[in-house]
Structure formats: structure tokens, C-alpha cells
Design an enzyme around this catalytic site. Sequence first.
Site, mmCIF file in Angstrom:
data_model
loop_
_atom_site.group_PDB
_atom_site.id
_atom_site.type_symbol
_atom_site.label_atom_id
_atom_site.label_comp_id
_atom_site.label_asym_id
_atom_site.label_seq_id
_atom_site.Cartn_x
_atom_site.Cartn_y
_atom_site.Cartn_z
ATOM 1 N N GLY A 15 0.849 -1.307 0.078
ATOM 2 C CA GLY A 15 0.011 0.178 0.159
ATOM 3 C C GLY A 15 0.803 1.302 0.078
ATOM 4 N N ASP A 16 0.305 2.447 -0.274
ATOM 5 C CA ASP A 16 0.787 3.657 -0.419
ATOM 6 C C ASP A 16 1.679 4.319 0.824
ATOM 7 O OD1 ASP A 16 0.522 4.714 -3.038
ATOM 8 O OD2 ASP A 16 -0.532 6.474 -2.219
ATOM 9 N N LEU A 17 0.861 3.992 1.976
ATOM 10 C CA LEU A 17 1.503 4.446 3.367
ATOM 11 C C LEU A 17 2.806 3.560 3.658
ATOM 12 C CD1 LEU A 17 1.211 6.207 5.955
ATOM 13 C CD2 LEU A 17 0.153 4.053 6.907
ATOM 14 N N LYS A 19 4.745 2.312 1.313
ATOM 15 C CA LYS A 19 5.651 2.736 0.585
ATOM 16 C C LYS A 19 6.417 3.974 0.766
ATOM 17 C CE LYS A 19 3.555 1.115 -3.220
ATOM 18 N NZ LYS A 19 3.180 0.647 -4.653
ATOM 19 N N HIS A 179 -0.305 10.469 13.514
ATOM 20 C CA HIS A 179 1.032 11.331 13.244
ATOM 21 C C HIS A 179 1.278 12.372 13.338
ATOM 22 C CE1 HIS A 179 -0.641 12.428 9.377
ATOM 23 N NE2 HIS A 179 0.630 12.816 8.880
ATOM 24 N N GLY A 182 3.728 13.051 16.164
ATOM 25 C CA GLY A 182 5.017 13.069 15.719
ATOM 26 C C GLY A 182 5.801 14.074 15.220
ATOM 27 N N HIS A 241 -6.120 14.697 14.386
ATOM 28 C CA HIS A 241 -5.002 15.818 14.349
ATOM 29 C C HIS A 241 -5.045 17.006 15.132
ATOM 30 C CE1 HIS A 241 -3.682 12.641 11.443
ATOM 31 N NE2 HIS A 241 -4.027 13.151 10.404
ATOM 32 N N LYS A 334 -9.960 25.045 11.578
ATOM 33 C CA LYS A 334 -10.061 25.147 10.255
ATOM 34 C C LYS A 334 -9.331 24.210 9.714
ATOM 35 C CE LYS A 334 -8.922 28.979 8.368
ATOM 36 N NZ LYS A 334 -8.927 30.393 7.602
HETATM 37 C C1 BG6 Z 1 -3.717 12.152 6.925
HETATM 38 C C2 BG6 Z 1 -4.927 12.414 6.194
HETATM 39 O O1 BG6 Z 1 -4.100 11.849 8.116
HETATM 40 O O2 BG6 Z 1 -3.111 13.342 7.037
HETATM 41 C C3 BG6 Z 1 -4.545 13.007 4.708
HETATM 42 O O3 BG6 Z 1 -5.753 11.142 6.159
HETATM 43 C C4 BG6 Z 1 -3.853 14.250 5.026
HETATM 44 O O4 BG6 Z 1 -6.111 13.539 4.320
HETATM 45 C C5 BG6 Z 1 -2.627 14.081 5.886
HETATM 46 O O5 BG6 Z 1 -3.580 14.660 3.722
HETATM 47 C C6 BG6 Z 1 -1.742 14.962 6.132
HETATM 48 O O6 BG6 Z 1 -0.451 14.650 6.636
HETATM 49 P P1 BG6 Z 1 0.772 15.539 6.596
HETATM 50 O O7 BG6 Z 1 1.600 14.941 7.452
HETATM 51 O O8 BG6 Z 1 1.074 15.429 5.121
HETATM 52 O O9 BG6 Z 1 0.269 17.165 7.013
#
Ligand code: BG6
Length: 489
Positions: A15-17, A19, A179, A182, A241, A334
Amino acid sequence: KSESTLSMTVVGASGDLAKKKIFPALFALFYEDCLPEHFIVFGYARSKMTDEELRNMISKTLTCRIDKRENCGDKMEEFLQRCFYHSGQYGSEENFSELDKRLKEKEGGRIPKRLFYLSIPPNIFVDVVRCASRCASSADGWTRVIVEKPFGRDTESSAELTRCLKQYLTEDQIFRIDHYLGKELVENLSVLRFSNLVFEPLWSRNYIRNVQLIFSEDFGIEGRGGYFDHYGIIRDIMQNHLLQILALFAMEPPVSLDAEDIRNEKVKVLRSMRPLKIDDIVVGQYKGHSKGGKFYPAYIDDPTVPKDSITPTFAAAALFIDNARWDGVPFLMKAGKALHTTRAEIRVQFRHVPGNLYKRNFGTDLDKATNELVIRVQPNEAIYLKINNKVPGLGMRLDRSDLNLLYKARYPREIPDAYERLLLDAIEGERRLFIRSDELDAAWGIFTPLLKELEEKKISPELYPYGSRGPVGAHYLAAKHNVRWGDLS
Ligand code: BG6
């Protein structure tokens, strides 16, 4: 000589994540000598692939970004030699038993420390956890599982997921990643607050007028509609986030830096927040727009999105914390896709100076004179404080200038990716930056009633052009709480 072997099995390896983030982060840790002597990586997925093919696939995304040391190529080769692949179904105990056998071969009789990273859709989390815990867990070392959102879609589905995972794992074995925790500047929030005398005393309703948490991306959904349309921006960015940043920003000082002490304070502040109401939110969706001779398609034009979707790609919200420290202070969030810029920042707007002697220098707009602290999480990480200063010269003109800590200038070494920090912490068993189940529950409690109402009433999002600053409604929402968005002034 170490007595154990650490393995990291990336489930959903193609998957993308995996890789883009997981393998490169592991390599960076390996390159920095942060991993133990006996360390191996397994990729696990359904497609058939040999070890060599996995290595080829991974090598395309590894970079020697850290500091172009000459031996990077050798290190990369060494890393790839520790990577293996096992093909199997996600719900097959038999396939996981085979994986167990291969892991044992490579572990060479040492104590196994096994980490599983679930880089897969949430509907198969539980199947994988069942198989891994029954057939491929470590008998005398430890087994840990890293999972990443979405953790359900609301309070109930999230609680159900937690309940199912806990049939096979203890809370201590589950590492829930957000994430954003981190990211360097998010981690630094606690240092900024608690180790600088000049900030902590101001950190309350007595001095702070409002706090803004802003996330924007200058690109749209680009084929990710299959996931995104089911969740929308509130679940994708705000509930996790931005809310995590808010909790770190607003929590009371923890007893210590111990993971449980910090997470206890985060839960407390989240539980002091009022659940959002429909009047506290504005939702938007981007529409097609031509700019510089190029056409940028609408959200609903993406082939992975249903034509009649009303999923928000933008939202602005006003949140309140009902405790003594923050009573009445609006926390504005926002978040949006396909906006004019890519940025994540925290803006803290302070109150007016009482009886300001220099009032007349600001005309009628005293808001222009307030101090503002900006923590720019990305890109171009920075912390700056807007202050009033006299323009040098014979007159008395005031100017708003920045005390500016620009990371690039102060710390030339590249900042590690968030996944490097988080993977290392999971390996070391440090839980400070991972989400505990009660935190998750409190976070859903703030958003669930609103999400249900939005969906039941089928509230249509306000359309905004691709590449714009988002819907006008966001300004009205801010104005209602006597706030101006700092990123637009
Ligand atoms: C992910 C979201 O958790 O965070 C994405 O699912 C978003 O939609 C991404 O693009 C943004 O992460 P970063 O680290 O690129 O700001």
C-alpha cells in the site's frame, strides 16, 4: 551481544502508506543506528511477490535524505538484505502460522520482539489482529501492534473496534498512531509551555483571547475518494490531528513526563470540552475552478467520488473548554483540502493591552495591536511572536514585527519525519505519543453528536472554488465569536 531479535511486520506492504512512509522511516532509523543489531522487516500482503521483488519495490522510495553520507548506498543495501516478504490472506490463521515459521527462522533462536504495523483498511484490523495474536505472536518477548486511523466513524463504532481488538490484545500492546503527534513542533508544544517562564503564566483565559488551529492543503482528493468520501474532513483531520494538538496545547501541567501522566491530562481536557453543536460549524466542499489556464476539478468530479456527495472537504468549528483555565475562550479549528496553500499552524491571539498608552497609534483597530504567537507546524517550521515595536527614527510610528525562530536557520539539520519518531517510540515501548482508548472515546464524544446531525439533516456544504481561501461562512463563524482568522489578516 543482544539476546533478542526485533522484527517489524508491515501488514499491507504494497500500500501507499507503507511505501511512502513506513519503509523509508525504518530505513532512516536503521541509517541513524537507532535499531538493534538483530533487526528484520517483513512485508505481508495478499499479492505474490518474492523477497527480491519487495526489495526492489522498497528501494524505489528509500532516500539518503539525512546528510548524503558517502556510505548511504551500502547502508541501503544492508537494510534491504534484512527485508523479506510473505504473501498471505489477511484473515488466514494458516498463513500467519507460516509467517511465524519464517520469522522464527530469521530470529535465530533469540527472544522475539515482534511489532506489527497495520497499514490496511480498518474493516480487516480485527481479522489480522486475531491471526497475528493467535499464530504469530512472541511467546517470551513481546508483541505490539501499531494501528492508524480511522478508528471507527463515531463513538459507538470506535468503542466496538476497541472492544474487538481487546479480545486479542491488551491496551499496552496497542499503539494507536496519530502521526501529527510525531511532528517536531507538536512535540515541542510541551517544551515551549512548560520550560519557558514567559509562556506558561500567560496560558489561560486571563491573557489569551482565542486559539486557532489551522490545517490546509492546496490539493484535492486525487483518487482517495474511496476512503475520504466515507469519512470527510471532520473525521479525517479535526477529530484527530487538530484535536490532539488542542489537547496538548490546553491540558493542565502533567505530574511528570510519564506517558500515563500526560495522557491523563489530555483525557481530562478533552472531557471538559463541550460537544460541538451544528451552530458551531461551517462545512464546505470544493468546486471546479480555472486558474492560470488550468482547470482544477471539483470534488464530485473525482472518479472515486459519488456525483451527489455532500461530504465536506472543508470545515471550520468553534470549540469551548468548560474549565477554570479556558472558560469562554474560543478554540477555532479550520481544515480544508484544495485551498490556496498547504500549511498547518497554531495561532494564539492575546488580549488587548489594558489602557494601552499607544492606543492612538493603532487608529480604531486595536486588534491590530494584539500580540499573536504562531507555531507553524509545517512547512518551513517556525515559532514567531508578533510584537509592537517602534519604527526607528524621530517620529513615533509603531510597527508589528516578529520575534522569529525559523527552524531552518537555527537548526540546519533536516527534521525527521513524524513516522521515524513514532516507530522508534513503539519499538522502545514509549507510549507518550500514542492515543489511549479513553482519549479516543473522549475525542469522539466531542464530534459524534454533530456528525450524526450533519448526516441526518443532510446539511449541504457551502461550495468554494478549488485553490481559494475556503467558504465565506468561516469568517462569519469566527466573527460570531469576535475572532478574525490570523492566517488571513
Ligand atoms: C492524513 C489524512 O491523516 O493526514 C490526509 O488522512 C492528509 O487526508 C494527511 O493529507 C496530512 O498529513 P501531512 O503529514 O502530510 O500533513
